[in-house]
Structure formats: structure tokens, C-alpha cells
Design an enzyme around this catalytic site. Structure first.
Site, PDB file in Angstrom:
ATOM      1  N   TYR A 150       1.464   0.786  13.835  1.00 26.18           N
ATOM      2  CA  TYR A 150       1.890   1.783  12.850  1.00 26.18           C
ATOM      3  C   TYR A 150       1.653   3.181  13.420  1.00 26.18           C
ATOM      4  CZ  TYR A 150       0.318  -1.797   9.395  1.00 26.18           C
ATOM      5  OH  TYR A 150       0.068  -2.929   8.663  1.00 26.18           O
TER       6      TYR A 150
ATOM      7  N   HIS B 191       0.806  -1.214   0.000  1.00 21.02           N
ATOM      8  CA  HIS B 191       0.000   0.000   0.000  1.00 21.02           C
ATOM      9  C   HIS B 191       0.841   1.267   0.000  1.00 21.02           C
ATOM     10  CE1 HIS B 191      -2.601  -2.855   2.569  1.00 21.02           C
ATOM     11  NE2 HIS B 191      -2.966  -2.975   1.306  1.00 21.02           N
TER      12      HIS B 191
ATOM     13  N   LYS C  94       5.357   6.190   7.508  1.00 21.16           N
ATOM     14  CA  LYS C  94       4.928   5.194   8.493  1.00 21.16           C
ATOM     15  C   LYS C  94       6.124   4.827   9.358  1.00 21.16           C
ATOM     16  CE  LYS C  94       1.543   3.008   5.457  1.00 21.16           C
ATOM     17  NZ  LYS C  94       1.202   1.820   4.676  1.00 21.16           N
TER      18      LYS C  94
ATOM     19  N   ASP D  57      -6.001  -6.570  -1.998  1.00 21.05           N
ATOM     20  CA  ASP D  57      -4.548  -6.692  -2.155  1.00 21.05           C
ATOM     21  C   ASP D  57      -4.175  -7.683  -3.248  1.00 21.05           C
ATOM     22  OD1 ASP D  57      -4.150  -4.794  -0.215  1.00 21.05           O
ATOM     23  OD2 ASP D  57      -3.567  -6.212   1.348  1.00 21.05           O
TER      24      ASP D  57
END
Length: 191
Positions: free
Chosen positions: A132, A62, A72, A168
Site C-alpha cells: 500500500y 477500513h 491508497k 474487523d
């Protein structure tokens, strides 16, 4: 914290400087000043947690486009994962190259993912939990992805994929994205 830059400029492995005594240990996991000193963006807009029931579960790859491009800071807090990032910065010397780092509860390591890097991981253990810190809000209209098994990326996942979301699994291959470039939006990252 100990910052080690990967072969992908701006992407860092961050190890803890653990202070231990008879009680156990203590370490700083985030410091705006230290991140800025290494040229990293310390902004945190969201903190997310994912839990993976089975080893082999794959999440990714992603990324988000501007104006919602995100950084991130990823850490595995239970179990272990193989975390993979791909450089999608146009003009980068390492464009489409990737780095894979094992993150686990044992090594307490984190990976800093810069803007315009695709990110994904595979759970190496049952019950893997991943935290995250994200520098931008989730913006569905800016979200994009790469296929985890795209031959142009050459990512060697250590386990057979046991679970993956439909979304995905359906991201286009880079060759398909290039063929369909006429239908892609301005500013979209292409191979």
C-alpha cells in the site's frame, strides 16, 4: 501506466505499460505527474506491506475521517486478492456502492482508492502479499470501519472467511450505526 476509472468516480484501476525485452520487463508503477493529470492525489505519507498466511483471510473494511482522510494505492505483489472499495462520500451518486477488483502478482494491477472510501480485501491464495502507498499517516482516532458482511453493502466475498481480526469482525452494521448516530462524532460518515 494505463488509468481506467471504475463506476465509482475518482477510483481507478491502474495497469502497467510493460516494456519487455530479453532481460524481462520494466514498468513505471507510480508517477506524480500522471496521477495529477488524472485528478488523483499523488501524496505518499506511508508505504505499508501486509502478508496473509491463508487463503480466505479478510482485512477491512477500513477508512479514516478528516482531517486524516487517506488515499491508497494498493497492489498485490505475491499471490492474489479480491480488493473491494465502498464509496462513503456524502452526496455521491454512488454512495454505498462498491467495486471489487482482483489484484494479483500475475496481472500486476493496482487500485487507487480515493478519500472517504472504505477499503478491504480477501486473500485468494495462501501467502498473499499486499503493498500500500498511503496518502496520510495512520491516525487511530480517525479510523473507522464497516462490517465486511453488512447486508446493505451486498459484497460477495469469493471464499469463506478463514481469518479476520476481532476489530474487523466487530465493526457495526450500517443500520446499527444509524441507530447510534447520536453517539457518533461530528463529521462521521453514516448510511
Amino acid at each position: 501506466m494505463i488509468f481506467t476509472e471504475t463506476k465509482l468516480k475518482g477510483a481507478f484501476i491502474i495497469d502497467l505499460e510493460l516494456r519487455e525485452d530479453e532481460r524481462g520487463g520494466f514498468a513505471r508503477t507510480f508517477c506524480m505527474n500522471e496521477f495529477e493529470a488524472h485528478g488523483l492525489k499523488p501524496q505518499v505519507a506511508q508505504c505499508n506491506l501486509s502478508f496473509n498466511h491463508r487463503a480466505g483471510t479478510l482485512r477491512g473494511m477500513h477508512y479514516q475521517l478528516a482531517p486524516a482522510a487517506e488515499t491508497k494505492l494498493v497492489r498485490c505483489t505475491r499471490g492474489a486478492i479480491l480488493d473491494v472499495i465502498v464509496d462513503l462520500r456524502p452526496g455521491s451518486d454512488t454512495y454505498l456502492q462498491h467495486v471489487a477488483v482482483e489484484l494479483s502478482e500475475g496481472n500486476r494491477r493496482a487500485l487507487y482508492v480515493p478519500e472517504l472510501f472504505a477499503h478491504g480485501y480477501q486473500a485468494l491464495t495462501d501467502g498473499a502479499e499486499v503493498s500500500y502507498q498511503v496518502g496520510e499517516f495512520y491516525t487511530p482516532g480517525s479510523e473507522r470501519g464497516l462490517r465486511y458482511d453488512d447486508p446493505l453493502l451486498g459484497i460477495a466475498w469469493p471464499l469463506p472467511v478463514s481469518v479476520i481480526s476481532e476489530k474487523d469482525a466487530a465493526w457495526p452494521l450500517l443500520t446499527q450505526a444509524a441507530v447510534n448516530a447520536g453517539s457518533m462524532r461530528a463529521g462521521e460518515v453514516l448510511a
